[in-house]
Design a protein around this motif. Structure first.
Motif, PDB file in Angstrom:
ATOM      1  N   CYS A  30     -29.092  32.345 -56.026  1.00  0.00           N
ATOM      2  CA  CYS A  30     -28.277  33.409 -55.678  1.00  0.00           C
ATOM      3  C   CYS A  30     -26.937  33.557 -56.731  1.00  0.00           C
ATOM      4  N   THR A  59     -32.819  36.288 -49.558  1.00  0.00           N
ATOM      5  CA  THR A  59     -32.315  37.745 -49.581  1.00  0.00           C
ATOM      6  C   THR A  59     -31.138  38.168 -48.888  1.00  0.00           C
ATOM      7  N   GLU A  60     -30.551  37.011 -48.155  1.00  0.00           N
ATOM      8  CA  GLU A  60     -29.412  37.377 -47.481  1.00  0.00           C
ATOM      9  C   GLU A  60     -28.341  36.808 -48.326  1.00  0.00           C
ATOM     10  N   THR A  62     -28.044  37.130 -51.876  1.00  0.00           N
ATOM     11  CA  THR A  62     -27.781  37.880 -52.897  1.00  0.00           C
ATOM     12  C   THR A  62     -28.486  39.404 -52.636  1.00  0.00           C
ATOM     13  N   ASP A  63     -27.927  40.512 -53.304  1.00  0.00           N
ATOM     14  CA  ASP A  63     -28.466  41.862 -53.248  1.00  0.00           C
ATOM     15  C   ASP A  63     -29.040  42.157 -54.683  1.00  0.00           C
ATOM     16  N   ARG A  64     -29.156  41.221 -55.698  1.00  0.00           N
ATOM     17  CA  ARG A  64     -29.578  41.618 -56.970  1.00  0.00           C
ATOM     18  C   ARG A  64     -31.028  40.977 -56.836  1.00  0.00           C
TER      19      ARG A  64
END
Ligand SMILES: Cc1cc2nc3c(=O)[nH]c(=O)nc-3n(C[C@H](O)[C@H](O)[C@H](O)COP(=O)(O)O)c2cc1C
Length: 327
Positions: A30, A59-60, A62-64
């Protein structure tokens, strides 16, 4: 048209962090993705609840775009199918699949049908051509690399040979890259980006054991060897590691020398285990598999992953020149 790695994956910096079993957890993946490159979780043997827990944190966290690395030859086709299904079912479309070595065609088809990006690390031109034929980003690994070795030759020769065969493919260089200068050399050989493993072992967010991190920082390439002794759990493939009493004397008894924990499960570690020592490992760390590339020559200390990405970002921008017209 030939694309930079950044364009191919929808990221800002044409840099991949290698998925490294045990060492590259969700914190590292992340942090690298948040810094604009592509982080990657080392999926290794994770499956079931342990895999689900790691995917949720990934997935929590980072939103990249971020990846999950899987190793077909370690888990075999059925377990690989389960791992792939979990990644596809439990993560959003921005999560890409990364493979160390070639999966079967059916795996490529399934991941492509799900619309996910694929990155495959190869050690030969033949495998690179096959991976590119399935639309993958191709990581060309030379024997300078830390960890398990897929081929027999050097990085830049493989990149150049692949570029000749695949003028349009996205090719990433791996092995022995510890400084922006080495990245520049790989780009001039024809790469569209670079992958770093050892350089991220020493990052603050890496889960590598502190003894392992310290040993990488003080080592130079002559302290590494290509060996086949760390074969318990991953037989039949040579690996570049720091030289230890185990590499020097492979005839020693295969007794337990430590213990570790992975996603809440406890394991004993026998001498010659392929498991790299992590912050959850105790015992005789100095005898364990400390994978390390020739890149250790230029790695001088631990720091945040974002600083490592920033160091390489400037030189990797020059890849854009290939794309925007001259190349
Ligand atoms: C500690 C360590 C663990 C590794 N584990 C994996 C792995 O689980 N999956 C994988 O695809 N590659 C793994 N690799 C290999 C890298 O993908 C890559 O080929 C290598 O790190 C590149 O060379 P460098 O270490 O000099 O940067 C590992 C490398 C290291 C150093």
């Amino acid at each position: 048209m030939r694309k930079t790695l950044a364009a191919a994956l929808g990221i800002e910096v044409s840099l991949l962090q290698s998925g490294m079993g045990g060492v590259a957890g969700t914190e590292l993946a992340c942090a690298v993705s948040d810094a604009g490159a592509a982080g990657c979780l080392g999926g290794y043997k994770l499956v079931g609840e342990g895999m689900s827990a790691a995917l949720a944190r990934l997935t929590e966290g980072t939103d990249r775009p971020v990846g999950v690395n899987l190793i077909p030859e370690v888990v075999g086709p059925e377990e690989l199918d389960r791992q792939v299904a979990q990644v596809l079912d439990e993560t959003p479309g921005r999560v890409y699949l990364s493979f160390f070595g070639m999966p079967d065609d059916a795996v490529f088809d399934r991941v492509n049908a799900a619309g996910r990006k694929i990155v495959v690390q190869v050690g030969t031109v033949e495998d690179g051509v096959r991976a590119a034929g399935h639309g993958s980003v191709v990581v060309a690994q030379g024997t300078e690399a830390g960890g398990h070795l897929l081929g027999e030759g050097g990085r830049d020769a493989l990149v150049t040979a692949l570029r000749e065969e695949l003028p349009e493919a996205c090719i990433v260089a791996a092995g022995g890259i510890g400084s922006p200068d080495q990245a520049a050399r790989a780009l001039s050989a024809g790469a569209d980006g670079v992958l770093l493993g050892t350089a991220f072992v020493v990052a603050d967010e890496s889960r590598a054991h502190s003894y392992f991190k310290g040993a990488v920082v003080t080592a130079d390439g002559t302290d590494t060897v290509i060996s086949d002794v760390y074969e318990i759990g991953w037989p039949g493939r040579r690996h570049r590691v720091l030289e230890t009493s185990a590499t020097r004397d492979p005839k020693q008894a295969r007794k337990f020398i430590g213990r570790t924990e992975v996603e809440g499960q406890r394991y004993l570690i026998p001498r010659f285990s392929a498991a790299a020592p992590t912050e959850a490992t105790s015992g005789r760390i100095e005898e364990m598999a400390m994978y390390c590339g020739l890149s250790c020559d230029t790695i001088s200390g631990g720091r945040p992953a974002a600083d490592i990405v920033a160091d390489f970002a400037r030189i990797l921008q020059s890849v854009e020149i290939f794309e925007s017209g001259t190349g």
